[in-house]
Design a protein around this motif. Sequence first.
Motif, PDB file in Angstrom:
ATOM      1  N   ALA A  46      -2.330  -8.866  -4.446  1.00  0.00           N
ATOM      2  CA  ALA A  46      -0.898  -9.051  -4.610  1.00  0.00           C
ATOM      3  C   ALA A  46      -0.161  -8.354  -3.476  1.00  0.00           C
ATOM      4  CB  ALA A  46      -0.444  -8.504  -5.951  1.00  0.00           C
ATOM      5  N   VAL A  47       1.047  -8.833  -3.177  1.00  0.00           N
ATOM      6  CA  VAL A  47       1.852  -8.277  -2.097  1.00  0.00           C
ATOM      7  C   VAL A  47       3.263  -8.017  -2.605  1.00  0.00           C
ATOM      8  CG1 VAL A  47       2.862  -8.712   0.179  1.00  0.00           C
ATOM      9  CG2 VAL A  47       0.511  -9.410  -0.288  1.00  0.00           C
ATOM     10  N   LEU A  48       3.784  -6.831  -2.302  1.00  0.00           N
ATOM     11  CA  LEU A  48       5.159  -6.465  -2.641  1.00  0.00           C
ATOM     12  C   LEU A  48       5.948  -6.313  -1.352  1.00  0.00           C
ATOM     13  CD1 LEU A  48       7.206  -5.579  -4.882  1.00  0.00           C
ATOM     14  CD2 LEU A  48       6.512  -3.230  -4.368  1.00  0.00           C
ATOM     15  N   SER A  87       0.822  -1.210   0.000  1.00  0.00           N
ATOM     16  CA  SER A  87       0.000   0.000   0.000  1.00  0.00           C
ATOM     17  C   SER A  87       0.855   1.259   0.000  1.00  0.00           C
ATOM     18  CB  SER A  87      -0.939   0.000   1.207  1.00  0.00           C
ATOM     19  OG  SER A  87      -0.206  -0.062   2.420  1.00  0.00           O
ATOM     20  N   ASP A  88       2.034   1.190   0.602  1.00  0.00           N
ATOM     21  CA  ASP A  88       2.903   2.369   0.671  1.00  0.00           C
ATOM     22  C   ASP A  88       3.332   2.854  -0.701  1.00  0.00           C
ATOM     23  OD1 ASP A  88       2.734   2.077   3.402  1.00  0.00           O
ATOM     24  OD2 ASP A  88       4.665   1.074   3.592  1.00  0.00           O
ATOM     25  N   VAL A  89       3.487   1.909  -1.651  1.00  0.00           N
ATOM     26  CA  VAL A  89       3.992   2.290  -2.979  1.00  0.00           C
ATOM     27  C   VAL A  89       2.875   2.378  -4.015  1.00  0.00           C
ATOM     28  CG1 VAL A  89       6.257   1.296  -2.482  1.00  0.00           C
ATOM     29  CG2 VAL A  89       4.510  -0.113  -3.624  1.00  0.00           C
ATOM     30  N   GLY A  90       1.633   2.252  -3.598  1.00  0.00           N
ATOM     31  CA  GLY A  90       0.510   2.421  -4.512  1.00  0.00           C
ATOM     32  C   GLY A  90       0.208   1.229  -5.391  1.00  0.00           C
ATOM     33  N   LEU A  91       0.654   0.049  -4.989  1.00  0.00           N
ATOM     34  CA  LEU A  91       0.386  -1.154  -5.772  1.00  0.00           C
ATOM     35  C   LEU A  91      -0.924  -1.767  -5.300  1.00  0.00           C
ATOM     36  CD1 LEU A  91       1.653  -3.007  -7.967  1.00  0.00           C
ATOM     37  CD2 LEU A  91       2.559  -4.393  -6.092  1.00  0.00           C
ATOM     38  N   SER A  92      -1.911  -1.798  -6.188  1.00  0.00           N
ATOM     39  CA  SER A  92      -3.230  -2.309  -5.806  1.00  0.00           C
ATOM     40  C   SER A  92      -3.755  -3.227  -6.903  1.00  0.00           C
ATOM     41  CB  SER A  92      -4.210  -1.152  -5.568  1.00  0.00           C
ATOM     42  OG  SER A  92      -5.501  -1.640  -5.251  1.00  0.00           O
ATOM     43  N   PHE A  93      -3.686  -4.533  -6.659  1.00  0.00           N
ATOM     44  CA  PHE A  93      -4.209  -5.507  -7.615  1.00  0.00           C
ATOM     45  C   PHE A  93      -4.750  -6.700  -6.853  1.00  0.00           C
ATOM     46  CE2 PHE A  93      -3.874  -9.390 -10.085  1.00  0.00           C
ATOM     47  CZ  PHE A  93      -4.581  -9.041 -11.230  1.00  0.00           C
ATOM     48  N   THR A  94      -5.971  -7.104  -7.189  1.00  0.00           N
ATOM     49  CA  THR A  94      -6.589  -8.280  -6.576  1.00  0.00           C
ATOM     50  C   THR A  94      -6.998  -9.256  -7.662  1.00  0.00           C
ATOM     51  OG1 THR A  94      -7.376  -7.029  -4.671  1.00  0.00           O
ATOM     52  CG2 THR A  94      -8.481  -9.120  -5.140  1.00  0.00           C
ATOM     53  N   ARG A  95      -6.540 -10.473  -7.526  1.00  0.00           N
ATOM     54  CA  ARG A  95      -6.835 -11.528  -8.482  1.00  0.00           C
ATOM     55  C   ARG A  95      -8.267 -12.032  -8.297  1.00  0.00           C
ATOM     56  NH1 ARG A  95      -5.331 -14.560 -13.199  1.00  0.00           N
ATOM     57  NH2 ARG A  95      -6.472 -16.523 -12.995  1.00  0.00           N
TER      58      ARG A  95
END
Length: 643
Positions: A521-523, A80-88
């Motif tokens: 997804a998780v980074l 969430s800190d880097v703005g990555l938002s994707f759900t399969r």
Amino acid sequence: MPDRLRTVYPALSIPRPANEDDAVQRSRLPPPLLLLTLALCLPGCGERATQRPVPAVETPRPVPPSDTQPGSPAFADVTSDVGLSFTRFDGRLPDGNGRIAGGRRMHEWTGGGVVAFDYDLDGRPDLLFTQGCEWSAEGVPPSSEPDPAAERRGRLFRNVDGERFEDVTDASGLALTGYGQGIAAGDYNADGFPDLFVCNVGANRLWRNEGDGTFADVTEEAGFTPHPDGTDWTVSAAIADLNADGLPDIYEANYLTGRDVYTKICRTGDDPPRTCSPNGFPAAADRVWLNLGTGRFAEVADLADLPAPGPGLGVLVTDLDGRPGNEVYVANDQRPNHLLRRTNAGPGGTPRFRDVGAASGAATSGEGESEAGMGIASADLNADGRPDLFVTNFEGESNTLYRSSDDSGPLIYEDATRQTGLFEPSYETLGFGTAFLDMDADGDEDLIYVNGHIDDFTHRGSPLFMRPAMLENVGGRFEPIPSHVAGSFFAAPALGRGLARVDWNGDGRDEVVATHLNGPAVLLRNVSTEGETVSLRLVGTTDNRDAVGAAVTVTAPTADGVPSGPRTKWITAGDGYMSGDEKQLSFGLGATPPGAMLDVVVRWPGGATEQFKGMTADGRFLLVQGAGTGNVLLGHLSSDPGN
């Protein structure tokens, strides 16, 4: 152009696309992307019928503990800190406990992949995820024809300065619709820009990188045709040179076929309906696509002497035997794994393979049992100059480490799972995506894999959600790292699927991105501050541009008792499960002093060996085939993600 790039440019001999004028037009990038573009362009798993799962207690998914709890974590969840938002999304939404009413169909447990690749050549790896779609109970897969208006699509996230990610799917022209599975990235037309091969339940798609930030669907014009029986199902794929002619080909690892493979749900005795065993369906044959060098591909599977169908879930391509050319390793579900070694000598022509999986010892467990293989990772753990192979398997089988036991001659592997401590941690889990990575930069390869069941078998004592695993290499044995040390990601049971290794913030330390079944997804960010590193990218000129199959050996000066090496890593294709690692090699150098000079030797895929000078223990470098000492310094490493 910087002087160092002027030095390299005249030495390069790079194959051009068939229509050079078109390639030049496509290569026009916005000014901020131009400089590095020049630098880079210059140059089932299903349930086993006989398995008795080890009893376990289903636990609810806990709220992950804070990464700031006592004990510094190795990895921090920065999604969430880097703005990555994707759900399969996998066909149907589960209930709050992750369960699908009436059981999962076969395609509803495989999940989706992620690939880390630098699509705009700005020096930062970007991320692409495949997506599923709504699918009725009919037996025909949904169309994968591009549909920009579709609600559910795969998503492309551009890496902005190693600090955040922005969704550029619409701007890129990628309309990844249909029921997506794995992804492969590679420069098939040698124009310097990585292209994409997207696997689907249904017809696959080839997307050409236009060099201006957009992609074009060239599936039909490139000659890709659906399987004649209309039951295409490719789980994983690799873009790699299979016939040593310098042009990347494409290998498809295909899973199952049959008229009811997408509709059938099974029931045993009084058990509730659940997903079926793969043994109840015919295995789908793998496909090999030969790059003709004209922008078109030709299917040559019938001429390549491929073994009987898998069914395949994971694939890895690299040089396993130290002789020119690549091998193909396929993880099959409840069937022996395939290890394909090319038999015809010399470059060009149709690659012809012999399956040496059984003869080499890499087809089954040490007890001769076929296992339900999913993901694949490789690393030279015993320093014999050949990659060892690690495969994630079903619950109750343990994962398997195939350790190379000969540094010359035939490929010979031994099952070293128990000797290396990898049996017990994985026996009660069901593994998918995996990668070797040097977590603490001490020069030893550590191991990560994600877990999760294929359906709800809690009535048999098997958990549905399972925790990911992080294991540290301690003198050749792998020891599980407690979650309060590894990080909160490793404390939360989940339905893990894809996983890719990536240095997304450019600090030279290995990190990962993971996907989940019907989940986000998780980074992760590697927050370790131990050890020096060096990061290397390769560009082939006479060999394939991605340099898949190249072996890179780094020797560092001894400091504080740290061995000097040599340490060897390989450029690979396929990787993990449904996913693709970043094609950058990061070497942990332990206590080697910052700025210390390194000895770097590259054995290119064609067999030529080249020594590179001037690399230091705190830099990122671009190594161009034929440039010798004229390597390009991409930057010095630091803990600053904006570096």
